[in-house]
Design a protein around this motif. Structure first.
Motif, PDB file in Angstrom:
ATOM      1  N   SER A 141       0.798  -1.227   0.000  1.00 26.18           N
ATOM      2  CA  SER A 141       0.000   0.000   0.000  1.00 26.18           C
ATOM      3  C   SER A 141       0.828   1.273   0.000  1.00 26.18           C
ATOM      4  O   SER A 141       0.286   2.366  -0.151  1.00 26.18           O
ATOM      5  N   ALA A 142       2.177   1.169   0.169  1.00 25.39           N
ATOM      6  CA  ALA A 142       3.032   2.358   0.129  1.00 25.39           C
ATOM      7  C   ALA A 142       3.206   2.886  -1.282  1.00 25.39           C
ATOM      8  O   ALA A 142       3.762   3.972  -1.482  1.00 25.39           O
ATOM      9  N   GLY A 143       2.751   2.121  -2.285  1.00 22.24           N
ATOM     10  CA  GLY A 143       2.805   2.597  -3.670  1.00 22.24           C
ATOM     11  C   GLY A 143       4.053   2.182  -4.419  1.00 22.24           C
ATOM     12  O   GLY A 143       4.221   2.548  -5.583  1.00 22.24           O
ATOM     13  N   LEU A 144       4.949   1.403  -3.800  1.00 26.78           N
ATOM     14  CA  LEU A 144       6.138   0.947  -4.503  1.00 26.78           C
ATOM     15  C   LEU A 144       5.802  -0.274  -5.353  1.00 26.78           C
ATOM     16  O   LEU A 144       4.958  -1.095  -4.980  1.00 26.78           O
ATOM     17  N   SER A 145       6.471  -0.397  -6.486  1.00 27.44           N
ATOM     18  CA  SER A 145       6.193  -1.523  -7.387  1.00 27.44           C
ATOM     19  C   SER A 145       7.445  -1.831  -8.188  1.00 27.44           C
ATOM     20  O   SER A 145       8.462  -1.138  -8.087  1.00 27.44           O
ATOM     21  N   GLY A 146       7.347  -2.889  -8.990  1.00 29.56           N
ATOM     22  CA  GLY A 146       8.474  -3.298  -9.814  1.00 29.56           C
ATOM     23  C   GLY A 146       9.118  -4.547  -9.255  1.00 29.56           C
ATOM     24  O   GLY A 146       8.542  -5.267  -8.436  1.00 29.56           O
ATOM     25  N   SER A 147      10.342  -4.809  -9.674  1.00 29.85           N
ATOM     26  CA  SER A 147      11.076  -5.976  -9.194  1.00 29.85           C
ATOM     27  C   SER A 147      12.536  -5.608  -9.017  1.00 29.85           C
ATOM     28  O   SER A 147      13.053  -4.703  -9.685  1.00 29.85           O
ATOM     29  N   VAL A 148      13.200  -6.302  -8.103  1.00 25.58           N
ATOM     30  CA  VAL A 148      14.632  -6.111  -7.874  1.00 25.58           C
ATOM     31  C   VAL A 148      15.288  -7.481  -7.769  1.00 25.58           C
ATOM     32  O   VAL A 148      14.671  -8.465  -7.373  1.00 25.58           O
ATOM     33  N   VAL A 149      16.564  -7.535  -8.145  1.00 22.07           N
ATOM     34  CA  VAL A 149      17.324  -8.783  -8.068  1.00 22.07           C
ATOM     35  C   VAL A 149      17.957  -8.881  -6.685  1.00 22.07           C
ATOM     36  O   VAL A 149      18.726  -8.012  -6.272  1.00 22.07           O
ATOM     37  N   LEU A 150      17.617  -9.957  -5.970  1.00 21.12           N
ATOM     38  CA  LEU A 150      18.187 -10.188  -4.646  1.00 21.12           C
ATOM     39  C   LEU A 150      19.483 -10.991  -4.712  1.00 21.12           C
ATOM     40  O   LEU A 150      20.351 -10.834  -3.857  1.00 21.12           O
ATOM     41  N   ALA A 151      19.605 -11.874  -5.684  1.00 25.53           N
ATOM     42  CA  ALA A 151      20.798 -12.717  -5.761  1.00 25.53           C
ATOM     43  C   ALA A 151      20.898 -13.336  -7.148  1.00 25.53           C
ATOM     44  O   ALA A 151      19.927 -13.365  -7.918  1.00 25.53           O
ATOM     45  N   LYS A 152      22.079 -13.801  -7.468  1.00 27.50           N
ATOM     46  CA  LYS A 152      22.313 -14.646  -8.635  1.00 27.50           C
ATOM     47  C   LYS A 152      22.369 -16.081  -8.137  1.00 27.50           C
ATOM     48  O   LYS A 152      23.089 -16.375  -7.177  1.00 27.50           O
ATOM     49  N   VAL A 153      21.612 -16.962  -8.776  1.00 25.65           N
ATOM     50  CA  VAL A 153      21.528 -18.347  -8.318  1.00 25.65           C
ATOM     51  C   VAL A 153      22.263 -19.264  -9.295  1.00 25.65           C
ATOM     52  O   VAL A 153      21.958 -19.271 -10.491  1.00 25.65           O
ATOM     53  N   ASN A 154      23.226 -20.008  -8.767  1.00 24.19           N
ATOM     54  CA  ASN A 154      23.962 -20.985  -9.573  1.00 24.19           C
ATOM     55  C   ASN A 154      23.474 -22.395  -9.251  1.00 24.19           C
ATOM     56  O   ASN A 154      23.114 -22.697  -8.108  1.00 24.19           O
ATOM     57  N   ALA A 155      23.486 -23.256 -10.248  1.00 22.88           N
ATOM     58  CA  ALA A 155      23.206 -24.667 -10.002  1.00 22.88           C
ATOM     59  C   ALA A 155      24.300 -25.233  -9.104  1.00 22.88           C
ATOM     60  O   ALA A 155      25.461 -24.811  -9.179  1.00 22.88           O
ATOM     61  N   PRO A 156      23.978 -26.192  -8.234  1.00 19.71           N
ATOM     62  CA  PRO A 156      25.028 -26.748  -7.371  1.00 19.71           C
ATOM     63  C   PRO A 156      26.078 -27.528  -8.156  1.00 19.71           C
ATOM     64  O   PRO A 156      27.262 -27.496  -7.821  1.00 19.71           O
ATOM     65  N   VAL A 157      25.624 -28.226  -9.201  1.00 27.08           N
ATOM     66  CA  VAL A 157      26.553 -29.023 -10.014  1.00 27.08           C
ATOM     67  C   VAL A 157      26.181 -28.904 -11.484  1.00 27.08           C
ATOM     68  O   VAL A 157      25.063 -28.513 -11.831  1.00 27.08           O
ATOM     69  N   LYS A 158      27.121 -29.271 -12.326  1.00 28.73           N
ATOM     70  CA  LYS A 158      26.879 -29.387 -13.761  1.00 28.73           C
ATOM     71  C   LYS A 158      27.289 -30.786 -14.201  1.00 28.73           C
ATOM     72  O   LYS A 158      28.319 -31.309 -13.751  1.00 28.73           O
ATOM     73  N   ALA A 159      26.485 -31.390 -15.055  1.00 29.46           N
ATOM     74  CA  ALA A 159      26.780 -32.733 -15.557  1.00 29.46           C
ATOM     75  C   ALA A 159      27.060 -32.668 -17.046  1.00 29.46           C
ATOM     76  O   ALA A 159      26.341 -31.972 -17.783  1.00 29.46           O
TER      77      ALA A 159
END
Length: 754
Positions: free
Chosen positions: A433-451
């Motif tokens: 209700s404060a009128g703020l909107s949009g999106s923000v990036v909190l983190a970059k997520v990496n896969a734990p492993v690659k096969a």
């Protein structure tokens, strides 16, 4: 050259010369005196001053010799005069003065030489100590016609402990006016918008007229004298002129009724009006110019900052986390910043909602006071809401009103848990209700492993045992990405996750497709890094769905990213395996901490796999018999089964590279009768029954349930215009059909084989 002096100095000079004769010629003079002036007043020519004059402190370092100095005023114009008293303090700091009062003679204001001061040191009581003499100027006469710096010229012989040079003791000039503000505050359209201007003369009679011009879009609304700090300027009842006729209200003219005889300093209170259609956000800079011969020291001054109520949310120091890890602590700072003070209103809210495959974990964020500023009493109290663990609500309290700038609130210590297959930016949607909107990036997520597979991908055929597939590797994306102990999650009533760590050994499970089982135990080894695998306990198994399982227990986690190699893998394919890529999935507790205590994917349904790898290609399809063929054409409501044409109640369409059609008609094409299509409006779930197959799908979900087994689709089922749509391929395959795409004719072909 030292001037020849009059007879009145003869006695003093004789004494000085006799004292000098007592000093050995081999000892050099020091000439280490410094002259410090307490203040440099601004004075007028043609006047004699007896007050507000400076003192001159003369310091002589490590004094051992006697000597003298003349301090002379300028020679032109004539009429200069100076008077002074001397003081010889007992100590210099905490050490006795090298000089006693009787050691120093000072002559100033002699009628024959009124423009000179003569100082003579005739004895040094404490040789080697620092000496100090303080001259207090008692009078100064400045002749008419002079302007500039008033200098005393110090002249001393080389044998004297005094230094030669110029000492500035006053300045003479017309003077100028400076304008300043104590505090640059933020103003808004419709606000009170008060500013305070400090106007100061540095000489009497300096202010005769002043003009202050605001930038376009700003007007002087009201102006009044707040207070006179000092001086005798007579501003009169109404020294201020402003209004529409003066440059559209932008100009303020200040004209005193009577100019000062003493330099004056006063404060003006003004109110600024704002035209929102013209004014620009940012610093409000006033241009200062003199009138009626006034000289200004300040050409411009920032009197305020203009902005409108509002706030923004952004992040700083965005870090990287690992998918599938529980309670990942974010290095990120979340910043909520007002454009002007008072923008955030008490009792309003700010919500932060995570995407579907992420949940808040452990605890609520805290405010970082070292990074927050200008907040006054403004604060935000955070709480979790809802039941899916995705929404964090902040409730605003207090206010930043009265601060010079809008508040900047910085929050830290966010904890999240993401599904093991979540990769990319972790974004939160901002609302409330404060009128703020949009999106923000909190983190970059990496896969734990690659096969990844090694070498050429081999071909395999159905119905044959012991067929070799490609060797493959599982590589950590960071140290400790593969864990040694089982961690599972629990959820509170808000769906917020908390991890529980057990002493049980974690493992990696390699899952083969249905109909593919392992023929023997392959070789498992760590080929790089220091991850430790319990190779003796590596085992194979088969799931109830006839899926081959390879278990790899982990003894200890790595300190550097490590790689596991699986080689010598052989498999058996039954006759139900379809042609195409044969994909192994990497899953289980060593790479997924998001399961519940029973090992189920309760919190992220359908998201168990941390990685996948193609290890072979099945080139022989399972035997099939075509029982019917249906064709759905994109953009048309008609479809055919065999040579018969039928009409749907909605047309097929393409979205996100997927062909959608009403599910009821796809089911008909796959051989499901009308009686075996069920709809539950309470749960918004459709059920399709065909022989021993039961397929279920729920609106707005990407999970397809086939005989109780959940399958994660790459899109969601949707209800559009009252009709339930799903990509034709997913439902057709689940019901045992083969699906082909005719790109040229924009047709989806569903072949019923059972």
């Amino acid at each position: 050259m030292i001037k020849a002096r009059k007879k009145w100095l003869s006695v003093l000079l004789t004494v000085a010369m006799l004292a000098a004769l007592l000093v050995p010629l081999a000892t050099p003079a020091q000439a280490a005196a410094t002259y410090t002036v307490s203040n440099v007043p601004l004075l007028e020519a043609g006047k004699t001053y007896t007050t507000d004059l400076p003192t001159i402190t003369i310091d002589l370092k490590a004094l051992t010799t006697t000597g003298y100095v003349y301090l002379s005023l300028p020679t032109t114009p004539s009429g200069w005069a100076i008077g002074a008293n001397r003081n010889v303090p007992a100590n210099v700091g905490s050490v006795p003065n090298a000089l006693a009062s009787s050691d120093v003679d000072v002559v100033a204001g002699d009628p024959q030489h009124p423009d000179e001061i003569f100082i003579n040191i005739k004895n040094v009581t404490n040789p080697g100590n620092d000496g100090r003499i303080i001259l207090t100027l008692t009078s100064l006469t400045i002749p008419s016609g002079f302007s500039g710096d008033v200098k005393l010229s110090a002249e001393a012989p080389d044998t004297s402990p005094f230094s030669s040079g110029d000492i500035i003791i006053a300045r003479v000039g017309a003077g100028d006016v400076s304008v300043a503000v104590d505090d640059v505050k933020t103003i808004t359209a419709g606000g009170t918008n008060e500013v305070y201007l400090n106007i100061r003369e540095n000489a009497p009679n300096a202010l005769k007229g002043l003009k202050l011009t605001l930038p376009p879009g700003f007007r002087w609304k009201s102006v009044q004298t707040d207070r006179l700090y000092w001086g005798d300027i007579n501003l009169g009842a109404n020294p201020y002129s402003y209004g529409p006729s003066l440059n559209d209200g932008r100009d303020l003219k200040i004209t005193p009724q009577t100019t000062s005889t003493k330099a004056s300093y006063f404060k003006v209170k003004a109110v600024i009006d704002i035209d929102e259609t013209v004014a620009k956000y940012g610093d409000v800079v006033v241009t200062v110019s003199g009138e009626n011969g006034t000289s200004v020291a300040t050409s411009s001054v920032t009197v305020a900052k203009y902005g409108e109520y509002g706030a923004k949310v952004y992040t700083e120091n965005v870090g990287t986390i690992t998918a599938g890890k529980a309670e990942e602590h974010l290095d990120t700072y979340l910043v909520i910043e007002e454009s002007v003070p008072g923008s955030l209103v008490a009792n309003r809210t700010i919500t932060l909602t995570l995407p579907e495959n992420a949940r808040w974990s452990k605890d609520k964020p805290t405010r970082d006071d070292s990074r927050s500023k200008n907040r006054g009493s403004l604060d935000i109290q955070w709480s979790f809401i809802g039941s899916d663990g995705r929404t964090l609500k902040g409730t605003i309290s207090g206010t930043s009103s009265g601060q010079s700038e809008g508040a900047k609130l910085v929050f830290k210590d966010f904890y999240v848990t993401t599904a093991p297959d979540f990769v990319g930016d972790l974004k939160v949607e901002v609302g409330g209700s404060a009128g703020l909107s949009g999106s923000v990036v909190l983190a970059k997520v990496n896969a734990p492993v690659k096969a990844s597979a090694e070498g050429t991908i081999p071909e395999v055929k159905i119905g044959l045992p012991g067929q070799a597939v490609a060797d493959f590797t599982i590589t950590e994306t960071g140290k400790e990405a593969v864990v040694a102990n089982v961690v599972y999650c629990t959820a509170d009533s808000y769906g917020v996750l908390t991890k529980v760590t057990l002493s049980n050994r974690a493992r990696i499970t390699i899952k083969a497709p249905a109909g593919v089982t392992f023929s023997g135990i392959p070789k498992v080894e760590v080929v790089s890094g220091d991850l430790v695998v319990d190779t003796a306990a590596v085992a194979t198994d088969t799931s109830p769905n006839n899926e081959g399982l390879l278990y790899i227990p982990i003894k200890s986690a790595s300190t550097v990213p490590s790689t596991i190699k699986i080689s010598g893998v052989k498999v058996t394919l039954d006759r139900t395996v379809p042609e195409g890529d044969l994909v192994f999935k990497v899953r289980d507790t060593a790479v997924n901490q998001t399961l519940d205590k029973d090992g189920k994917d309760t919190f992220f349904p359908g998201h168990k796999d941390a990685a996948s790898v193609v290890v072979a290609k099945c080139v022989t399809p399972a035997p099939t018999q075509t029982l019917g063929k249906a064709v759905f054409k994109i953009g048309e409501a008609k479809y055919t089964i065999g040579d018969k044409e039928y009409t749907m109640d909605a047309a097929a369409y393409i979205e996100n590279d997927r062909a959608f059609a009403p599910m009821r008609y796809v089911a008909y094409a796959a051989g499901v009768t009308q009686d075996n299509i069920l709809w539950n409006p309470a749960t918004r779930t459709a059920t399709f029954i065909k022989g021993d197959r039961v397929v279920q799908v729920t609106a707005d979900s990407n999970i397809l349930v086939v005989n109780g087994t959940q399958i994660a689709m790459d899109v969601k089922a949707v209800i559009k215009d009252g009709r339930f749509f799903l990509p034709v391929r997913w439902l057709s395959v689940a019901l045992g059909c083969q699906v082909d795409w005719d790109a040229q004719n924009q047709q989806v072909i569903v072949t019923r084989t059972q």
